[in-house]
Design a protein around this motif. Structure first.
Motif, PDB file in Angstrom:
ATOM      1  N   UNK A 148      63.624  59.924  16.021  1.00 33.00           N
ATOM      2  CA  UNK A 148      63.496  59.052  14.844  1.00 33.00           C
ATOM      3  C   UNK A 148      63.857  57.610  15.175  1.00 33.00           C
ATOM      4  N   UNK A 149      63.648  57.248  16.432  1.00 36.63           N
ATOM      5  CA  UNK A 149      63.944  55.882  16.853  1.00 36.63           C
ATOM      6  C   UNK A 149      62.712  55.245  17.483  1.00 36.63           C
ATOM      7  N   UNK A 150      62.601  53.945  17.293  1.00 36.11           N
ATOM      8  CA  UNK A 150      61.353  53.222  17.534  1.00 36.11           C
ATOM      9  C   UNK A 150      61.286  52.621  18.931  1.00 36.11           C
ATOM     10  N   UNK A 151      60.066  52.255  19.300  1.00 36.95           N
ATOM     11  CA  UNK A 151      59.824  51.500  20.536  1.00 36.95           C
ATOM     12  C   UNK A 151      59.082  50.191  20.239  1.00 36.95           C
ATOM     13  N   UNK A 152      58.695  49.976  18.991  1.00 31.06           N
ATOM     14  CA  UNK A 152      58.025  48.745  18.568  1.00 31.06           C
ATOM     15  C   UNK A 152      58.822  48.108  17.430  1.00 31.06           C
ATOM     16  N   UNK A 153      59.022  46.797  17.503  1.00 26.27           N
ATOM     17  CA  UNK A 153      59.685  46.076  16.422  1.00 26.27           C
ATOM     18  C   UNK A 153      61.190  46.242  16.394  1.00 26.27           C
ATOM     19  N   UNK A 154      61.774  46.687  17.476  1.00 24.42           N
ATOM     20  CA  UNK A 154      63.215  46.908  17.508  1.00 24.42           C
ATOM     21  C   UNK A 154      63.962  45.600  17.777  1.00 24.42           C
ATOM     22  N   UNK A 155      65.267  45.649  17.609  1.00 26.67           N
ATOM     23  CA  UNK A 155      66.122  44.523  17.977  1.00 26.67           C
ATOM     24  C   UNK A 155      67.435  45.065  18.504  1.00 26.67           C
ATOM     25  N   UNK A 156      68.290  44.190  18.970  1.00 29.98           N
ATOM     26  CA  UNK A 156      69.593  44.630  19.477  1.00 29.98           C
ATOM     27  C   UNK A 156      70.490  45.147  18.364  1.00 29.98           C
TER      28      UNK A 156
END
Length: 331
Positions: A148-156
């Motif tokens: 349930x974690x992304x690879x696009x649009x993420x940030x620190x």
């Protein structure tokens, strides 16, 4: 569960007036996300404003070809409505791919837009989570971050996926969100409704304080288009997407004249892929082209410890969906 006050509204104006009163209010419709989070003590409203009696349960075709959907239309009604099945098949398929029959019977159109993330660190109530407690950090970045974690649009500051299937289809279709608040009525482009986490992941949407979603108006369907929603997940039912795609194409023989592509399960918001769409326009359908387009759709992706597989999976879910639609157009 904490105690809270309960108010039932009969009109949007009454709902907004009740919501403006001091405290920590929440609008209550289907409650399929809100009540879960209240039970977990992640959300702590001191007042629930029940909007289920508002006259926002209609699906209305407009003179310009668009379709206006009331905020309280259930997911079941929307997915099975004749105009949706005929003109927006991708939306019907996306809704039916999500949740269970019982949840779709309760969940509403506006509530689906307002879904909150399924990140375990957000929902456990104790781990560092910038969405729940701004400035506390993001436990998922160095923790378990597979499904349930992304690879696009993420940030620190946040890498949680947006969970909705319905919103991925709407991102491909295009829409306007009508909201009403203390300062009147305004329109928000659907593409701008959900915010990237950036420096402020607790700001998840473009609503101003006390605003209420009243309608979602879909763009007019593309003439002679074909569309489909493809969802890849760990099991075939009642599971959030590892990667999904909503694809709409218009074809002249085997030449693609128009295309719209959006992805789910891989982004921190419903993820439109305009460069991938442009790469299809005017081209002859074929596996080599579709493979290139899948790669374009996932460009800029950043993998974390456990979810690197989502990058090739996201490419595949676009490629397979395009291949299936092109094959269907020749039948």
């Amino acid at each position: 569960m904490r105690t809270f006050d309960y108010t039932r509204a009969q009109t949007p104006a009454q709902a907004i007036s009740s919501h403006v009163a001091p405290g920590q209010p929440c609008y209550l419709a289907g409650g399929t996300t809100l009540l879960d989070l209240v039970k977990l003590d992640v959300m702590q409203p001191d007042r629930l404003v029940d909007i289920n009696h508002l006259a926002l349960k209609q699906i209305q075709p407009l003179a310009d070809g668009r379709l206006r959907i009331g905020a309280l239309v259930s997911n079941t009604e929307l997915a099975n409505h004749a105009l949706i099945r005929e003109q927006y098949a991708v939306l019907s398929e996306a809704i039916l791919a999500g949740a269970s029959t019982q949840l779709r019977n309760k969940a509403t159109t506006a509530g689906n837009l307002m879904q909150r993330v399924r990140c375990n660190y957000f929902r456990d109530g104790v781990s560092p989570c910038n969405k729940r407690q701004p400035g506390s950090g993001c436990a998922a970045i160095d923790g378990h971050n597979r499904s349930v974690h992304a690879v696009l649009g993420t940030s620190e500051h946040c890498i949680a996926c947006h969970p909705s299937d319905m919103c991925v289809a709407i991102a491909a279709i295009g829409a306007q969100v009508t909201v009403q608040g203390p300062n009147g009525i305004r329109e928000i482009a659907f593409a701008d409704f959900h915010k990237l986490p950036g420096q402020t992941p607790w700001e998840e949407h473009a609503l101003q304080p006390h605003e209420l979603i009243t309608y979602v108006t879909l763009d007019a369907p593309l003439a002679n288009s074909r569309s489909a929603y493809l969802k890849l997940r760990d099991r075939d039912s009642y599971q959030f997407a590892l990667a999904s795609s909503a694809v709409i194409v218009v074809m002249d023989g085997q030449r693609i004249t128009q295309a719209r592509i959006a992805l789910g399960g891989v982004g921190t918001k419903p993820w439109r892929a305009p460069e991938a769409e442009r790469a299809l326009a005017g081209k002859q359908a074929g596996l080599e082209l579709f493979t290139q387009v899948g790669e374009l759709a996932m460009q800029g992706a950043q993998a974390y410890q456990h979810n690197a597989f989502k990058i090739p999976l996201g490419q595949q879910v676009v490629t397979r969906n395009l291949r299936n639609l092109a094959a269907r157009s020749t039948r």
